[in-house]
Design a protein around this motif. Structure first.
Motif, PDB file in Angstrom:
ATOM      1  N   GLY A 122      56.667  47.418  96.819  1.00  0.00           N
ATOM      2  CA  GLY A 122      56.042  46.089  96.329  1.00  0.00           C
ATOM      3  C   GLY A 122      54.830  46.976  94.916  1.00  0.00           C
ATOM      4  O   GLY A 122      54.440  46.427  94.169  1.00  0.00           O
ATOM      5  N   VAL A 123      54.967  48.039  94.880  1.00  0.00           N
ATOM      6  CA  VAL A 123      54.231  49.044  93.540  1.00  0.00           C
ATOM      7  C   VAL A 123      55.625  48.934  92.882  1.00  0.00           C
ATOM      8  O   VAL A 123      56.062  49.492  92.601  1.00  0.00           O
ATOM      9  CB  VAL A 123      53.549  50.385  94.021  1.00  0.00           C
ATOM     10  CG1 VAL A 123      52.740  50.933  92.882  1.00  0.00           C
ATOM     11  CG2 VAL A 123      52.762  50.450  95.119  1.00  0.00           C
ATOM     12  N   ARG A 124      55.279  48.663  91.569  1.00  0.00           N
ATOM     13  CA  ARG A 124      55.939  48.628  90.231  1.00  0.00           C
ATOM     14  C   ARG A 124      55.949  49.318  89.390  1.00  0.00           C
ATOM     15  O   ARG A 124      56.209  50.200  88.043  1.00  0.00           O
ATOM     16  CB  ARG A 124      56.194  47.318  89.774  1.00  0.00           C
ATOM     17  CG  ARG A 124      55.369  46.360  88.966  1.00  0.00           C
ATOM     18  CD  ARG A 124      55.376  44.877  88.273  1.00  0.00           C
ATOM     19  NE  ARG A 124      54.601  44.086  87.692  1.00  0.00           N
ATOM     20  CZ  ARG A 124      54.345  44.543  86.219  1.00  0.00           C
ATOM     21  NH1 ARG A 124      54.660  44.578  86.008  1.00  0.00           N
ATOM     22  NH2 ARG A 124      52.767  44.151  85.941  1.00  0.00           N
ATOM     23  N   ALA A 190      55.202  38.590  92.932  1.00  0.00           N
ATOM     24  CA  ALA A 190      56.027  38.019  93.635  1.00  0.00           C
ATOM     25  C   ALA A 190      55.230  38.423  95.133  1.00  0.00           C
ATOM     26  O   ALA A 190      55.243  38.074  96.052  1.00  0.00           O
ATOM     27  CB  ALA A 190      57.357  37.800  94.259  1.00  0.00           C
ATOM     28  N   VAL A 191      55.410  40.051  95.445  1.00  0.00           N
ATOM     29  CA  VAL A 191      54.777  40.703  96.279  1.00  0.00           C
ATOM     30  C   VAL A 191      52.560  39.608  96.465  1.00  0.00           C
ATOM     31  O   VAL A 191      52.476  39.353  97.532  1.00  0.00           O
ATOM     32  CB  VAL A 191      54.242  41.925  95.980  1.00  0.00           C
ATOM     33  CG1 VAL A 191      53.058  42.466  97.428  1.00  0.00           C
ATOM     34  CG2 VAL A 191      55.608  42.756  96.108  1.00  0.00           C
ATOM     35  N   VAL A 192      52.406  39.814  95.559  1.00  0.00           N
ATOM     36  CA  VAL A 192      50.819  39.400  95.530  1.00  0.00           C
ATOM     37  C   VAL A 192      50.438  37.656  95.769  1.00  0.00           C
ATOM     38  O   VAL A 192      50.009  37.048  96.949  1.00  0.00           O
ATOM     39  CB  VAL A 192      49.776  39.385  93.659  1.00  0.00           C
ATOM     40  CG1 VAL A 192      49.273  39.208  94.018  1.00  0.00           C
ATOM     41  CG2 VAL A 192      50.154  41.151  93.279  1.00  0.00           C
ATOM     42  N   ALA A 193      52.178  36.840  95.551  1.00  0.00           N
ATOM     43  CA  ALA A 193      52.180  35.822  95.831  1.00  0.00           C
ATOM     44  C   ALA A 193      52.202  35.491  97.318  1.00  0.00           C
ATOM     45  O   ALA A 193      52.811  34.148  97.830  1.00  0.00           O
ATOM     46  CB  ALA A 193      52.671  34.913  94.637  1.00  0.00           C
ATOM     47  N   SER A 194      52.779  36.517  98.018  1.00  0.00           N
ATOM     48  CA  SER A 194      53.293  36.161  99.398  1.00  0.00           C
ATOM     49  C   SER A 194      52.704  36.631 100.275  1.00  0.00           C
ATOM     50  O   SER A 194      51.822  37.301 100.005  1.00  0.00           O
ATOM     51  CB  SER A 194      54.445  37.217  99.656  1.00  0.00           C
ATOM     52  OG  SER A 194      55.134  37.868  99.218  1.00  0.00           O
ATOM     53  N   ASN A 195      53.342  36.612 101.544  1.00  0.00           N
ATOM     54  CA  ASN A 195      51.987  37.081 102.461  1.00  0.00           C
ATOM     55  C   ASN A 195      52.277  38.309 102.866  1.00  0.00           C
ATOM     56  O   ASN A 195      51.809  38.685 103.755  1.00  0.00           O
ATOM     57  CB  ASN A 195      52.283  35.896 103.934  1.00  0.00           C
ATOM     58  CG  ASN A 195      52.448  35.052 103.966  1.00  0.00           C
ATOM     59  OD1 ASN A 195      51.696  34.216 103.720  1.00  0.00           O
ATOM     60  ND2 ASN A 195      53.173  33.950 104.422  1.00  0.00           N
ATOM     61  N   GLY A 196      53.431  39.349 102.059  1.00  0.00           N
ATOM     62  CA  GLY A 196      53.526  40.494 102.156  1.00  0.00           C
ATOM     63  C   GLY A 196      52.208  41.916 101.501  1.00  0.00           C
ATOM     64  O   GLY A 196      52.166  42.064 101.701  1.00  0.00           O
ATOM     65  N   LEU A 197      51.584  40.580 101.033  1.00  0.00           N
ATOM     66  CA  LEU A 197      50.504  41.332 100.301  1.00  0.00           C
ATOM     67  C   LEU A 197      49.779  41.733 101.026  1.00  0.00           C
ATOM     68  O   LEU A 197      49.694  43.915 100.859  1.00  0.00           O
ATOM     69  CB  LEU A 197      49.537  40.395  99.519  1.00  0.00           C
ATOM     70  CG  LEU A 197      48.428  40.342  99.065  1.00  0.00           C
ATOM     71  CD1 LEU A 197      48.954  41.884  97.570  1.00  0.00           C
ATOM     72  CD2 LEU A 197      47.145  40.000  97.847  1.00  0.00           C
ATOM     73  N   GLY A 198      49.439  41.757 102.508  1.00  0.00           N
ATOM     74  CA  GLY A 198      48.521  42.612 103.408  1.00  0.00           C
ATOM     75  C   GLY A 198      48.795  43.189 103.844  1.00  0.00           C
ATOM     76  O   GLY A 198      48.498  44.323 103.857  1.00  0.00           O
ATOM     77  N   ASP A 199      50.639  43.480 103.966  1.00  0.00           N
ATOM     78  CA  ASP A 199      51.421  44.812 104.321  1.00  0.00           C
ATOM     79  C   ASP A 199      51.163  45.823 103.255  1.00  0.00           C
ATOM     80  O   ASP A 199      51.619  47.001 103.880  1.00  0.00           O
ATOM     81  CB  ASP A 199      53.208  44.216 104.734  1.00  0.00           C
ATOM     82  CG  ASP A 199      52.740  43.576 105.759  1.00  0.00           C
ATOM     83  OD1 ASP A 199      52.366  43.940 106.610  1.00  0.00           O
ATOM     84  OD2 ASP A 199      54.191  42.722 105.811  1.00  0.00           O
TER      85      ASP A 199
END
Length: 794
Positions: A122-124, A190-199
């Motif tokens: 998720g880090v670009r 896409a990560v920031v807008a998704s539920n995967g941000l917490g992970d």
């Protein structure tokens, strides 16, 4: 005691025939539950199940910019800049602090951390002081400033000297005292807008803990994605925990007075089901939970619980008078129901007014409130009699048992009778005192200034606010403020004029007081000129092409037709930020005039907040002020009485101006949470006022002194009002333990306003209604027989 009993005895035969169509008969939908209880129960169960699925669909809108989302050109420009330059909205700021930060072992661990953070899914991209380069030698590719391994001895000391004086690192990525370092992680959108941000954030925290273990360095996270995650978690937790705790506490209080769990369920059940149905409807309609919609639950509770309690009290009184269950519930609906319709109608009008705001968030709040209010009205009118039919048993035994020792309710009635007797004894004097008090509090309220800070939206007991505070203290700040420069069509980025405009705008932003940590294409251009002696366009273009895309997109659009000059500013109140934005705009005026084909705009979340917050809060405040008069006219029209219209003004205004005076005394201004809390208090005050005036209309006898009707109405309506205020105040007061500053403010201010609304109802509305009704009768007598009036004056 005897006075209250005599008033109650007079009430046993309500004069229903005196009523005109106050609510156009809409309250009669509650009678359906008495005729078809099984069918209504099955429909309710089906709707509750469907609503449960709707609640599960609700998502949290945690964007920090959503409060200012609107159709204005400024916000559209901000959204366009965020799309073209995706940086600040998606940056996680890693704040590393410690006295030993620049020691060799610490730097080794810090570099390992930077390396490992780049591998987190998720880090670009990443920016840190290890990204810095040395001046290029002989036109080659510049080498890294930090060699691997790090030098030792004198060579290491020389490295630290170069690091602390490096123009790109100093005061941007490393504090002047060398004890705080900033690492910027660019996350995938896409990560920031998704539920995967917490992970992703969890993995970043885990990596920090592992790599910095034993170093003595402290690491914290901030930035918009971290703030959004903390807001999301706090909103989801608070709406469950605090609403549940508060409501349970309120229900326990209700049981103590009702002395039967069944009556507590009858009173509390409809509001709870109304909340479920309303939130379910909002979920199915794809509303997003945000700072405003998070208070929809207490808003529905305030409006519907007050009405449900009045209906329950009315039915209970009739059971104690010997009526059957069906008769008691039917009379409660017919007598109290019209006032319930009117209270929800006034609340709906309040939400309807919000639809004309230029903020999408506030308009959405208005739409959601309007939908929830209509659902709550139907739920209360239909479900209260339904629960009464299903739960009430052995009415005669209940009347015999409770009637002999109804201590809690009788104590409230005696208190109401005592207050009413005092208020009607000298109504003119008490009305004048009420007018003076409201006038004085209104003056204090008028001095309140709009206040807004980004930190007010973010949980202040978590990492993000603390880390931002450290950036404010040791670097220029954590909040971005940008200059967006759009070139004329066909202009080349590397032509002399565009580069000159960028250079001048960069210098203006750098020189602006309160702004620091300025980055742009000009930063690279200066570095090449000073360190490499290269100022030609070809070298600049070569080095731009060498930079990773995630870095160039921070200051250069993909089409190379626009650039952003980005600075940082501390998190401060909008009243302090707005002068900075205005001063910056004024400084840019000359540059705009010299280059008319270029669009040069001040944007960024800080600038949008500074511009719009004061304006939006001011509009909401003015709208609430105008709403006082509009709703008073509406109530007067519904009751077909100018006297009722005038009587409703002071008690409606009092809780609002009293709450404003409390904010003034505490040195606070008007925030968004304050305005919502004042709307809640206005709604409760109106509910109490309407129920009293409806009861007064029923109990009034033109042939008797109006004081008798005022006292009787107070004894009948007052206990339910007092119990409602206590229950709701308990339910809201527990939010002072929330991590969200805005929710804490909303909680205590709403609870305070409810107590103020109770005081206004008992101490202002009673004498004012009495005084105005006497004037009305005297005026009517004079109008019908002016000569008799002249003889009496003679």
């Amino acid at each position: 005691m005897k006075r209250a009993e005599s008033l109650l005895r007079a009430e046993r035969k309500p004069r229903l025939g005196k009523q005109h169509a106050l609510a156009f008969g809409f309250e009669r939908i509650g009678l359906l539950s008495l005729r078809f209880p099984l069918a209504i129960a099955l429909v309710t169960i089906a709707l509750a199940i469907a609503a449960g699925f709707g609640v599960a669909r609700i998502k949290v809108d945690d964007s920090l910019s959503q409060l200012f989302r609107s159709d204005t050109p400024e916000f559209k420009q901000y959204e366009d800049a965020t799309r073209r330059f995706p940086s600040s909205e998606f940056d996680v700021l890693v704040v590393i602090e410690g006295e030993a930060l620049l020691e060799r072992d610490s730097l080794d661990k810090l570099r390992d951390l930077v390396t490992d953070l780049q591998l987190v899914d998720g880090v670009r991209g990443i920016i840190s002081m290890f990204s810095a380069r040395q001046p290029p030698a002989n036109g080659g590719i510049p080498e890294r400033l930090f060699s691997d391994p790090l030098p030792e001895g004198d060579a290491y000391d020389e490295l630290i000297r170069r690091v602390r004086t490096n123009e790109i690192i100093r005061a941007k990525l490393l504090s002047e005292d060398g004890e705080l370092a900033l690492i910027v992680l660019a996350l995938d959108q896409a990560v920031v807008a998704s539920n995967g941000l917490g992970d992703v954030v969890g993995e970043i925290r885990k990596t920090m803990a592992q790599d910095l273990e034993g170093s003595g360095l402290k690491a914290e996270l901030s930035g918009v994605p971290v703030m959004q995650l903390e807001i999301r978690n706090a909103v989801e937790r608070d709406r469950i925990v605090y609403n549940a705790i508060g409501f349970v506490a309120g229900c326990l209080i209700a049981i103590l007075f009702f002395r039967r769990v069944s009556f507590m369920i009858i009173a509390a059940g409809p509001p709870l089901i109304a909340i479920l149905l309303a939130l379910g409807a909002l979920g199915w309609l794809d509303f997003r939970l945000n700072m405003f919609l998070n208070v929809m639950t207490p808003l529905i509770m305030v409006i519907s619980f007050s009405d449900s309690m009045q209906l329950t009290f009315a039915a209970r009184d009739r059971l104690l008078a010997g009526q059957s269950k069906i008769e008691a519930l039917r009379n409660a609906v017919l007598v109290v129901g019209p006032a319930c319709v009117l209270t929800h109608a006034t609340a709906a009008l309040s939400f309807l007014a919000l639809l004309f705001s230029n903020s999408d968030l506030i308009r959405t709040f208005g739409e959601a409130g309007l939908i929830a209010t209509l659902i709550a009205l139907v739920a209360v009118l239909v479900l209260m009699p339904l629960l009464g039919v299903l739960l009430l048993r052995n009415e005669a035994a209940f009347a015999a048992k409770v009637g002999a020792g109804d201590f809690g309710v009788e104590a409230l009635r005696r208190f109401c009778a005592f207050i009413a007797a005092r208020m009607v004894s000298r109504p003119g004097l008490y009305s004048l005192i009420g007018l003076i008090v409201v006038g004085g509090l209104s003056f204090a309220y008028a001095t309140l200034e709009p206040r807004y800070r980004l930190a007010d939206q973010v949980p202040d007991k978590q990492q993000a606010v603390a880390a931002s505070g450290r950036l404010d203290a040791k670097l220029a700040g954590a909040n971005p403020i940008d200059l967006l420069i759009e070139f004329p069509k066909g202009a080349s980025l590397y032509a002399p004029e565009p580069l000159d405009v960028v250079a001048k705008a960069h210098a203006i932003l750098e020189q602006q007081a309160g702004v620091g940590n300025v980055w742009s294409l000009e930063t690279l251009r200066r570095w090449l000129a000073e360190k490499a002696g290269k100022s030609d366009v070809a070298t600049l273009k070569q080095y731009v092409d060498l930079l990773p895309e995630h870095l160039t997109r921070r200051f250069l659009s993909a089409e190379q037709d626009a650039v952003v000059i980005s600075g940082r500013i501390p998190d401060a109140d909008a009243s302090k930020l707005l002068p900075v934005v205005d001063s910056l705009n004024a400084s840019l005026a000359g540059l705009r005039a010299a280059h008319p084909g270029y669009s040069i705009s001040v944007t960024g979340l800080s600038a949008i907040a500074a511009r719009n917050s004061a304006n939006m809060i001011g509009k909401l405040n003015r709208g609430l002020t105008l709403e006082f008069l509009f709703v008073a006219v509406f109530i007067g029209a519904a009751f077909r009485s100018v006297t009722v219209m005038l009587a409703s003004i002071l008690p409606g205004i009092f809780p609002v101006v009293a709450s404003g005076a409390a904010l003034h005394a505490m040195g606070q201004g008007l925030q968004f949470a304050s305005i919502v809390a004042l709307t809640v208090s206005f709604g409760l005050g109106l509910s109490a006022t309407i129920h009293f005036l409806n009861r007064l209309r029923i109990e009034d006898d033109p042939d008797k002194d109006p004081g008798v009707a005022v006292e009787r109405a107070t004894v009948l309506v007052g206990p339910a009002l007092i119990l409602t205020s206590v229950v709701l105040a308990c339910g809201l007061a527990v939010t002072v333990f929330s991590d969200l500053p805005s929710l804490r403010l909303f909680g205590w201010l709403s609870a305070f306003a409810m107590i103020a609304a109770l005081a206004a109802d008992l101490l202002i509305l009673r004498p004012t209604a009495m005084f105005l009704r006497r004037l009305e009768r005297r005026a009517g007598a004079w109008w019908n027989n002016p000569r008799a009036g002249e003889r009496r004056r003679a």
